[in-house]
Design a protein around this motif. Sequence first.
Motif, PDB file in Angstrom:
ATOM      1  N   CYS A 149       0.844  -1.201   0.000  1.00  0.00           N
ATOM      2  CA  CYS A 149       0.000   0.000   0.000  1.00  0.00           C
ATOM      3  C   CYS A 149       0.878   1.250   0.000  1.00  0.00           C
ATOM      4  O   CYS A 149       1.880   1.301   0.705  1.00  0.00           O
ATOM      5  CB  CYS A 149      -0.905  -0.029   1.234  1.00  0.00           C
ATOM      6  SG  CYS A 149      -1.887   1.469   1.443  1.00  0.00           S
ATOM      7  N   CYS A 167       1.208  -2.055   4.584  1.00  0.00           N
ATOM      8  CA  CYS A 167       0.425  -3.277   4.410  1.00  0.00           C
ATOM      9  C   CYS A 167       0.658  -3.905   3.038  1.00  0.00           C
ATOM     10  O   CYS A 167       0.729  -3.208   2.022  1.00  0.00           O
ATOM     11  CB  CYS A 167      -1.063  -2.964   4.560  1.00  0.00           C
ATOM     12  SG  CYS A 167      -1.504  -2.403   6.214  1.00  0.00           S
ATOM     13  N   GLY A 213      -6.670   1.815   2.099  1.00  0.00           N
ATOM     14  CA  GLY A 213      -6.052   0.718   1.347  1.00  0.00           C
ATOM     15  C   GLY A 213      -7.076  -0.037   0.516  1.00  0.00           C
ATOM     16  O   GLY A 213      -6.814  -0.404  -0.642  1.00  0.00           O
TER      17      GLY A 213
HETATM   18 FE1  SF4 Z   1      -1.762   2.273   6.111  1.00  0.00          FE
HETATM   19 FE2  SF4 Z   1      -4.260   1.483   5.654  1.00  0.00          FE
HETATM   20 FE3  SF4 Z   1      -2.473   1.353   3.689  1.00  0.00          FE
HETATM   21 FE4  SF4 Z   1      -2.300  -0.302   5.753  1.00  0.00          FE
HETATM   22  S1  SF4 Z   1      -3.965  -0.235   4.246  1.00  0.00           S
HETATM   23  S2  SF4 Z   1      -0.591   0.861   4.810  1.00  0.00           S
HETATM   24  S3  SF4 Z   1      -2.989   0.985   7.437  1.00  0.00           S
HETATM   25  S4  SF4 Z   1      -3.217   3.231   4.685  1.00  0.00           S
END
Ligand code: SF4
Length: 691
Positions: A8, A15, A46
């Motif tokens: 992400c 993530c 995400g």
């Molecule tokens: Fe951050 Fe949400 Fe992306 Fe995970 S999914 S890296 S918590 S923005």
Amino acid sequence: MSSVRSTCPYCGVGCGVLLTPKGAGGLDVKGDPDHPANRGRLCSKGSALGETVGLAGRLLAPRVDGQDTDWNSALDHVADRFSRTIAEHGPDSVAFYASGQMLTEDYYVANKFMKGFVGTANIDTNSRLCMASTVAGHKRSFGTDTVPGTYEDLDEADLVVLVGSNLAWCHPILHQRVLAAKEKRGTKLIVVDPRRTASCDAADLHLPLKLGSDVALFNRLLTAIAEAGALDRTYLSHVNGFDAALETARADSIEPTGLSSDLVDEFCRMWIGTKRVVTIFSQGVNQSSAGTDKVNSIVNCHLATGRIGTPGCGPFSVTGQPNAMGGREVGGLANTLACHLDIENAAHRTAVKDFWDAPRIPEGPGLKAVDLFRAVAKGQVKALWIMHTNPAVTLPEADAVQAAIKGCDFTVVSEIAATTDTSVLADVLLPASAWAEKDGTVTNTDRTISRQRSVLPAPGAAKPDWWHIAEVAKRMGFGSAFDFANSAEIFREHAALSGIAGGFGRDFDISGLAEITDSEFDALAPARWPVAGRRGGRFFADGQSFHSDKRMRMVPVAWRAPDARRAPRFPFRLNTGRVRDHWHTMTRTSLSPRLSAHLAEPFVEIHPVDAVNLGIEPDTLVEVTSPTGRAVLRATISDATRQGELFAPIHWTGQTAPTGRIDALVAGATDPFSGQPESKAAVCAAKAFNA
Ligand code: SF4
């Protein structure tokens, strides 16, 4: 097509995601169940990533003076202007402003270009606004910028303390991890934050301290630790500075916090009475004129009790951006070198210069972000390259920064978006590959290196950032040093250089990856460093630091008031921060209707008593002014914010909400050690807006 593993591009949790192109530019995005950061979970941002790819708003061709052109013409022009500026005014007349959005490979090439070949340390990054105080605090305590903790520590802690961190909104997957530990082992949660945020919903204790008073609170904790006989004398045998730190702490009082002694006593009792404590801190600590001292006041308590280097324990900085950590590793800050080597250290400089076979290397730090743009305003920096960031919105005194960029002799912007507040000021615009189109690595908050992989073709003439820099470097005569074929080749060079750092006893050593093949790089699984490092395992379990004498340092720190003083004309303090569903200046998240629906416009949160005193009704417009700027925002009246303090989000730009650029209100006061601006305690006034 089967799915491809990637990471992400938003926050520092990093993530893992599974990407499946759907045809016609579409993309299906799911959480990667095998990624150690998230184990398949994604937050709202995400999970909406698939809605944010596409051609809307993209910059598709190089542009010089407002006219589309071809790559050769644009690159020749940039190289010529940079070369002429350096020849006429010296290397310090050019500067580079980078971003935690860049991949490690992009960052590595930018740092090598500026420090090794242009010969200036005037390369800084928007990570200066994010975690520079943590870097400085870590270096004071540990000798290097080493994050001691891991995500597993959150699973194994019995108490998690959030300081200046709305984890529930800003790092949601880590927050879910804390909630799971709460469910499973009864982990307690304390939130130290002036505001009652979403993170308080599950908290066992909330300390709504006054803005900027964290040092006073943690000095009281250190004093209470000593009074309770809770010092770890064995661990302290590895630590310098204990007596001075305790004496300074004892001289402070809790009065600046505005908290009751009962509440502070309960905080100390829970902290001292729990062996496994993780103290998570974020921008409420870092974005302060006393940010570095705040970091050390927290670290001091962990060192005094030996609650570091063992499972479920430690001070833990959570980074805002996807690759702030990678930027720190390559030395992307103006006061760092590469691979956690020191720019002030002559032996380190010589080793890096020799490794790069570079013609020159600067002998000291360059200009940090706020000073860098002041130098642009004064005409000292005459050629500026901005990559993947929007300083005309995000830097303090944003109106002055906007004017400085406009007045700069020559500005290049590498961007994915055709129109941002910054890109409209550029002389040259270079189209960049976006997330899901580019390829390389990022490092997350707990030092895990993960791959971002390309699954979509870059549209138009867009190219990777490292390629922009390498092509200009070659045209400036820096030749084979920038003859990279792909990101794997850059990663191998970066990993090999880290072996030199390891030889100097530094923490960052991934030299075990220096020989990986292109296909091994392509398949690289998430790996937390040290990878093949010389020390291995968990940092600081043995009490040894990276200072030359191997001893840890407790740093005496005394509470200081925020830099700007309230005055009758400006009786409020302005706290700024993120909202749950937007990211930075919304280049991507504004493309998702469901993300935009959460909070649709810029607002100011104001305490009910203040609202009554000012005659402000709910949902009406409020004019907020400061010595540096003005904003008009929708009133949200709530006792979640302390009386005398206001809160406003950072995301809206001059294009999305012309009077919502919050950083226009923030003064450019900075921490004396880190250079990080005080973005959470600007002085301001508020009144009902009469159009
Ligand atoms: Fe951050 Fe949400 Fe992306 Fe995970 S999914 S890296 S918590 S923005």
